[in-house]
Design a protein around this motif. Structure first.
Motif, mmCIF file in Angstrom:
data_model
loop_
_atom_site.group_PDB
_atom_site.id
_atom_site.type_symbol
_atom_site.label_atom_id
_atom_site.label_comp_id
_atom_site.label_asym_id
_atom_site.label_seq_id
_atom_site.Cartn_x
_atom_site.Cartn_y
_atom_site.Cartn_z
ATOM 1 N N ALA A 173 0.854 -1.133 0.050
ATOM 2 C CA ALA A 173 -0.078 0.104 0.050
ATOM 3 C C ALA A 173 0.857 1.307 0.069
ATOM 4 C CB ALA A 173 -0.913 0.135 1.486
ATOM 5 N N SER A 176 0.360 3.942 -2.975
ATOM 6 C CA SER A 176 -0.164 5.209 -2.625
ATOM 7 C C SER A 176 0.842 6.226 -2.988
ATOM 8 C CB SER A 176 -0.950 5.243 -1.345
ATOM 9 O OG SER A 176 -0.179 4.823 -0.282
ATOM 10 N N VAL A 197 -5.694 3.621 -2.983
ATOM 11 C CA VAL A 197 -5.478 2.130 -2.339
ATOM 12 C C VAL A 197 -6.703 1.933 -1.397
ATOM 13 C CG1 VAL A 197 -4.028 0.524 -1.346
ATOM 14 C CG2 VAL A 197 -3.165 2.136 -2.877
ATOM 15 N N SER A 254 -4.210 5.117 2.984
ATOM 16 C CA SER A 254 -5.020 4.133 2.320
ATOM 17 C C SER A 254 -6.233 4.036 2.940
ATOM 18 C CB SER A 254 -4.493 2.750 2.233
ATOM 19 O OG SER A 254 -3.053 2.773 1.683
#
Ligand SMILES: Nc1nc2c(ncn2[C@@H]2O[C@H](COP(=O)(O)OP(=O)(O)OP(=O)(O)O)[C@@H](O)[C@H]2O)c(=O)[nH]1
Length: 522
Positions: free
Chosen positions: A339, A343, A349, A374
């Motif tokens: 993530a 991101s 995300v 996220s």
């Protein structure tokens, strides 16, 4: 009043029996108070909290009955700000101050315009008006007017506010040089003195910490090398021993094959190495280095076809990645790392806490989501993971997320249940998009060795794993197994985990990995 307030701080609970003087007694009360004007949260605002100054007014207001026992006079009724009541320091008993006062002649403190002894109690009835005032950074208590502190300054002279001291005898820097801090038993408390939060000082003799030389951060390859050191040094040591002053013959080839199999590389790769070695050097002198080079080259040939980037089809909104694997193999951590990468690259995300069996797993993922900015979706403990996956997919679509990463439970102990759960997740996702999940990633713990081979077998059958990430290659890894898995399953290996940090996920590089196993440089 300020000084009497300080006295109150220092004497809080003094009249009570020794066991009741423990900070716990006064702390618990405040901490357990119902949310209200003196609740724990209100007493412990973040330093940056814009509401902080208003909350401080509370300290001067009438005490809440549920927070502090009402005391005899109005001055005594000042509520101790939680900052004094909780934390490692607890409430400072007066005996400490007295002990310090007694100790003072033996331990003359440096000449300083600030207090050398605890403040004397000033008279006055401005109690409620002169509640302590913290500065916005929570650094100092500025209600201690230096002119009120005995020996502080000439009458009327302005002395800048000093950090509050638990005992007198400060140096201008806030820490006395010699005066030992005594605890209630008169013992030198410096040994037990905790590290003080910013804004506090102590006369306890503290040993200056040696300046720590900046520790050079290892490159990921160095960490991989270190992690695989056990495998590589064992292998290279044994290989060198095997080939010392020996020509390459059937026996040495057989012994080498055994060594490679013991290092988890698998029969297929072991035979590749021995075949190549035999074809190049049969009947000749061979050094350990020759073998390591050939070994690295053959391992790289096995790994190259599987060292692939993780393909994201961003025409899907979102591209759904289902992460599976035995518990503890690093699913949640790896999701956090992925993530962060995605991101960080500007993709939107969402992470979904599909491991509904472990409260800590949900919490952990939430933390990663916050940290990586996220979107997060979770449900309550024990809830249906497939239902959560479905909701997550719908929400990720609605929010136009680029990537949805779904965490799952991995308890192999209950294989039938696990199988049913994972199958249901895959089925349910397929209802929203027949191609979903678009990637089914399995995490493998590099420290588990041979067992990882079985894990791939199981999860491939259950969830249709189509890509691997090997974690914990920085530990005492047994990385040879990844070669055996690659040779057998030929599944893409996208990344390797080389630490617990957010950046410790590296794209898998066949050559580097092969070199690390063979104990060679990059
Ligand atoms: N050294 C090291 N530790 C790692 C790595 N990846 C994960 N870990 C640690 O391994 C432990 C387990 O990781 P998790 O991410 O909780 O594993 P999980 O598969 O989600 O576990 P469950 O939630 O129990 O299913 C944690 O302490 C992680 O910090 C890695 O690459 N290197």
């Amino acid at each position: 009043m300020a000084l009497s307030f300080i006295k109150k701080v220092f004497t809080f609970g003094k009249e009570k029996p020794a066991e009741e003087q423990a900070p716990e007694a006064s702390q618990t009360k405040v901490l357990e108070a119902e949310p209200g004007p003196h609740s724990h949260e209100e007493h412990l605002p973040l330093a940056s909290d814009p509401a902080f100054p208003e909350q401080l007014d509370i300290a001067g207001a009438a005490p809440a009955a549920d927070a502090v026992e009402p005391s005899e006079d109005a001055e005594d009724a000042a509520i101790l700000p939680a900052a004094y009541q909780i934390g490692d320091l607890g409430v400072i008993p007066l005996s400490l101050l007295e002990a310090e006062a007694e100790a003072e002649p033996e331990t003359p403190a440096k000449e300083t315009p600030t207090a050398k002894t605890p403040p004397s109690v000033s008279s006055g009835d401005q109690a409620a008006d002169e509640a302590p005032v913290f500065d916005a950074s929570h650094d100092e208590v500025t209600d201690i007017r230096p002119e009120e502190i005995s020996g502080a300054a000439e009458e009327g002279q302005t002395v800048p506010p000093q950090p509050i001291s638990l005992l007198g005898g400060e140096t201008p820097g806030g820490v006395a040089e010699d005066a030992p801090l005594r605890d209630a038993d008169g013992e030198d408390a410096s040994k037990t003195q905790p590290l003080l939060p910013k804004g506090f000082a102590t006369t306890a003799k503290t040993t200056e910490a040696e300046p720590i030389a900046p520790y050079p951060k290892l490159t990921w390859f160095q960490r991989l090398r270190a992690g695989l050191a056990r495998t590589s040094s064992q292998l290279t040591g044994q290989i060198s021993a095997l080939f010392t002053k020996r020509k390459l013959d059937d026996d040495t080839l057989q012994d080498l094959e055994d060594l490679l199999i013991q290092a988890d590389l698998g029969v297929e790769t072991a035979m590749r190495v021995t075949d190549t070695l035999a074809s190049e050097r049969y009947g000749k002198d061979v050094t350990g280095e020759d073998v390591s080079r050939i070994m690295a080259s053959e391992i790289a040939k096995v790994l190259k076809p599987v060292a692939k980037p993780l393909q994201l089809d961003l025409t899907h909104k979102p591209h759904v990645i289902l992460v599976v694997g035995v518990n503890g193999t690093g699913k949640t951590t790896t999701i956090g790392k992925l993530a962060a990468k995605l991101s960080g690259a500007g993709l939107k995300v969402m992470v979904a806490a599909g491991d509904t069996f472990r409260a800590a797993a949900i919490e952990q993922l939430k933390i990663w989501a916050d940290r990586t900015k996220s979107e997060f979706i979770g449900t309550k403990l024990g809830a249906d993971a497939a239902g959560l996956a479905y909701d997550a997919f719908e929400q990720a679509k609605a929010k136009k997320c680029d990537v949805l990463i779904i965490d799952t439970a991995g308890r192999l102990q209950n294989k039938a249940e696990l199988m049913a759960e994972l199958e249901k997740i895959v089925r349910v996702l397929g209802k929203l998009d027949p191609d979903a999940p678009h990637t089914v990633l399995q995490t493998l713990d590099a420290t588990t060795g041979q067992n990882a081979l079985n894990q791939v077998e199981i999860f491939r059958n259950i969830a249709g794993v189509n890509g691997l990430i090997m974690t914990k290659l920085d530990g005492t890894a047994r990385g040879g197994i990844l070669v055996a898995i690659s040779a057998k399953h030929k599944l893409p290996v996208y990344f390797i985990g080389v630490g617990e940090g957010v950046d410790d996920l590296e794209p898998f590089e066949a050559e580097d990995f092969a070199h690390a196993i063979a104990g060679l440089g990059q």
